[in-house]
Design a protein around this motif. Structure first.
Motif, PDB file in Angstrom:
ATOM      1  N   VAL A  38      26.468  43.141  46.164  1.00 29.01           N
ATOM      2  CA  VAL A  38      26.894  43.500  44.809  1.00 29.01           C
ATOM      3  C   VAL A  38      28.409  43.424  44.698  1.00 29.01           C
ATOM      4  CG1 VAL A  38      27.016  45.369  43.110  1.00 29.01           C
ATOM      5  CG2 VAL A  38      24.869  44.906  44.303  1.00 29.01           C
ATOM      6  N   MET A  39      29.104  43.987  45.662  1.00 28.97           N
ATOM      7  CA  MET A  39      30.570  43.981  45.630  1.00 28.97           C
ATOM      8  C   MET A  39      31.106  42.545  45.666  1.00 28.97           C
ATOM      9  SD  MET A  39      31.559  47.154  45.529  1.00 28.97           S
ATOM     10  CE  MET A  39      32.125  48.559  46.443  1.00 28.97           C
ATOM     11  N   GLU A  40      30.514  41.700  46.506  1.00 31.91           N
ATOM     12  CA  GLU A  40      30.951  40.309  46.574  1.00 31.91           C
ATOM     13  C   GLU A  40      30.666  39.573  45.269  1.00 31.91           C
ATOM     14  OE1 GLU A  40      28.920  38.857  50.059  1.00 31.91           O
ATOM     15  OE2 GLU A  40      30.540  39.513  51.396  1.00 31.91           O
ATOM     16  N   ASN A  41      29.531  39.858  44.646  1.00 36.08           N
ATOM     17  CA  ASN A  41      29.207  39.221  43.373  1.00 36.08           C
ATOM     18  C   ASN A  41      30.198  39.625  42.290  1.00 36.08           C
ATOM     19  OD1 ASN A  41      27.026  37.733  44.313  1.00 36.08           O
ATOM     20  ND2 ASN A  41      25.535  39.312  43.779  1.00 36.08           N
ATOM     21  N   VAL A  42      30.569  40.897  42.265  1.00 38.11           N
ATOM     22  CA  VAL A  42      31.562  41.344  41.280  1.00 38.11           C
ATOM     23  C   VAL A  42      32.895  40.638  41.538  1.00 38.11           C
ATOM     24  CG1 VAL A  42      32.937  43.309  40.481  1.00 38.11           C
ATOM     25  CG2 VAL A  42      30.460  43.549  40.798  1.00 38.11           C
ATOM     26  N   ALA A  43      33.297  40.555  42.795  1.00 36.89           N
ATOM     27  CA  ALA A  43      34.553  39.874  43.123  1.00 36.89           C
ATOM     28  C   ALA A  43      34.500  38.423  42.668  1.00 36.89           C
ATOM     29  CB  ALA A  43      34.822  39.964  44.621  1.00 36.89           C
ATOM     30  N   HIS A  44      33.360  37.772  42.831  1.00 40.86           N
ATOM     31  CA  HIS A  44      33.227  36.384  42.384  1.00 40.86           C
ATOM     32  C   HIS A  44      33.352  36.288  40.859  1.00 40.86           C
ATOM     33  CE1 HIS A  44      31.943  32.268  41.979  1.00 40.86           C
ATOM     34  NE2 HIS A  44      31.012  32.679  41.123  1.00 40.86           N
ATOM     35  N   VAL A  45      32.650  37.160  40.149  1.00 41.79           N
ATOM     36  CA  VAL A  45      32.694  37.126  38.678  1.00 41.79           C
ATOM     37  C   VAL A  45      34.118  37.337  38.177  1.00 41.79           C
ATOM     38  CG1 VAL A  45      31.977  38.334  36.572  1.00 41.79           C
ATOM     39  CG2 VAL A  45      30.288  37.774  38.320  1.00 41.79           C
ATOM     40  N   VAL A  46      34.820  38.328  38.702  1.00 45.64           N
ATOM     41  CA  VAL A  46      36.180  38.575  38.206  1.00 45.64           C
ATOM     42  C   VAL A  46      37.130  37.449  38.616  1.00 45.64           C
ATOM     43  CG1 VAL A  46      35.879  41.072  38.006  1.00 45.64           C
ATOM     44  CG2 VAL A  46      36.887  40.135  40.075  1.00 45.64           C
ATOM     45  N   GLU A  52      44.282  35.569  31.173  1.00 48.22           N
ATOM     46  CA  GLU A  52      44.367  36.571  30.107  1.00 48.22           C
ATOM     47  C   GLU A  52      43.312  37.659  30.304  1.00 48.22           C
ATOM     48  OE1 GLU A  52      43.674  36.797  25.301  1.00 48.22           O
ATOM     49  OE2 GLU A  52      44.518  34.952  26.140  1.00 48.22           O
ATOM     50  N   GLN A  53      42.108  37.266  30.674  1.00 48.67           N
ATOM     51  CA  GLN A  53      41.036  38.240  30.901  1.00 48.67           C
ATOM     52  C   GLN A  53      41.341  39.118  32.109  1.00 48.67           C
ATOM     53  OE1 GLN A  53      37.957  35.276  31.154  1.00 48.67           O
ATOM     54  NE2 GLN A  53      37.131  35.833  29.145  1.00 48.67           N
ATOM     55  N   ARG A  54      41.864  38.524  33.178  1.00 50.61           N
ATOM     56  CA  ARG A  54      42.247  39.316  34.359  1.00 50.61           C
ATOM     57  C   ARG A  54      43.335  40.314  33.992  1.00 50.61           C
ATOM     58  NH1 ARG A  54      41.877  34.289  36.744  1.00 50.61           N
ATOM     59  NH2 ARG A  54      44.123  34.088  36.813  1.00 50.61           N
ATOM     60  N   GLY A  55      44.286  39.878  33.186  1.00 48.75           N
ATOM     61  CA  GLY A  55      45.355  40.770  32.740  1.00 48.75           C
ATOM     62  C   GLY A  55      44.821  41.923  31.911  1.00 48.75           C
ATOM     63  N   GLU A  56      43.870  41.624  31.029  1.00 46.48           N
ATOM     64  CA  GLU A  56      43.269  42.674  30.203  1.00 46.48           C
ATOM     65  C   GLU A  56      42.528  43.687  31.070  1.00 46.48           C
ATOM     66  OE1 GLU A  56      40.135  43.254  26.479  1.00 46.48           O
ATOM     67  OE2 GLU A  56      40.449  41.252  27.309  1.00 46.48           O
ATOM     68  N   LEU A  57      41.737  43.187  32.020  1.00 43.82           N
ATOM     69  CA  LEU A  57      40.988  44.089  32.893  1.00 43.82           C
ATOM     70  C   LEU A  57      41.930  44.905  33.771  1.00 43.82           C
ATOM     71  CD1 LEU A  57      38.337  45.232  33.947  1.00 43.82           C
ATOM     72  CD2 LEU A  57      38.123  43.199  35.430  1.00 43.82           C
ATOM     73  N   THR A  58      42.951  44.269  34.300  1.00 44.22           N
ATOM     74  CA  THR A  58      43.927  44.986  35.132  1.00 44.22           C
ATOM     75  C   THR A  58      44.613  46.086  34.332  1.00 44.22           C
ATOM     76  OG1 THR A  58      44.266  43.033  36.506  1.00 44.22           O
ATOM     77  CG2 THR A  58      45.988  44.708  36.582  1.00 44.22           C
ATOM     78  N   GLY A  59      44.949  45.805  33.089  1.00 41.03           N
ATOM     79  CA  GLY A  59      45.559  46.818  32.225  1.00 41.03           C
ATOM     80  C   GLY A  59      44.623  47.984  31.957  1.00 41.03           C
ATOM     81  N   ASP A  88      45.092  38.138  43.240  1.00 43.09           N
ATOM     82  CA  ASP A  88      45.185  36.877  43.964  1.00 43.09           C
ATOM     83  C   ASP A  88      45.094  35.681  43.021  1.00 43.09           C
ATOM     84  OD1 ASP A  88      43.196  38.000  46.805  1.00 43.09           O
ATOM     85  OD2 ASP A  88      45.295  38.320  46.299  1.00 43.09           O
ATOM     86  N   GLU A  89      44.204  35.766  42.042  1.00 44.51           N
ATOM     87  CA  GLU A  89      43.992  34.660  41.111  1.00 44.51           C
ATOM     88  C   GLU A  89      45.072  34.585  40.042  1.00 44.51           C
ATOM     89  OE1 GLU A  89      41.604  32.347  41.468  1.00 44.51           O
ATOM     90  OE2 GLU A  89      41.032  33.358  43.314  1.00 44.51           O
ATOM     91  N   ALA A  90      45.759  35.700  39.809  1.00 46.60           N
ATOM     92  CA  ALA A  90      46.730  35.739  38.712  1.00 46.60           C
ATOM     93  C   ALA A  90      48.049  35.063  39.082  1.00 46.60           C
ATOM     94  CB  ALA A  90      46.978  37.195  38.300  1.00 46.60           C
ATOM     95  N   VAL A  91      48.246  34.751  40.350  1.00 41.08           N
ATOM     96  CA  VAL A  91      49.526  34.190  40.809  1.00 41.08           C
ATOM     97  C   VAL A  91      49.731  32.786  40.336  1.00 41.08           C
ATOM     98  CG1 VAL A  91      50.885  33.624  42.839  1.00 41.08           C
ATOM     99  CG2 VAL A  91      49.511  35.681  42.813  1.00 41.08           C
TER     100      VAL A  91
END
Length: 91
Positions: A38-46, A52-59, A88-91
């Motif tokens: 489950v944790m790996e699947n969530v990491a894959h989805v995010v 922009e979506q990563r930034g929104e979730l991080t905020g 990692d992906e936001a860089v």
């Protein structure tokens, strides 16, 4: 029951609740192999989210961490972006 300002905020809160439960579960509560999946699947989805979506979730996670009174859960929220690959992906 809290009132959320957006569906995104509500879903982020629900996701954190589920992952917090999984993180704290032991072998009697949940099969640990399933927990890892489950944790790996969530990491894959995010990791598939746009910048922009990563930034929104991080905020959202930062705001949730700031409002959290439980120190362990606050630490989990603060570590979420790095632990699930949002930074990692936001860089």
């Amino acid at each position: 029951m809290p009132v959320y300002p957006s569906v995104t905020h509500a879903l982020a809160g629900a996701l954190v609740d589920v992952l917090w439960f999984i993180e704290g579960s032991d072998e009697e509560q949940m099969d640990q192999d399933d927990a890892v999946k489950v944790m790996e699947n969530v990491a894959h989805v995010v990791s598939e989210l746009s910048g922009e979506q990563r930034g929104e979730l991080t905020g959202l996670l930062a705001a949730m961490a700031e409002a959290e009174s439980d120190p362990a859960r606050r630490e989990f929220l603060e570590g979420f972006p790095e632990g699930f690959g949002l930074l990692d992906e936001a860089v």
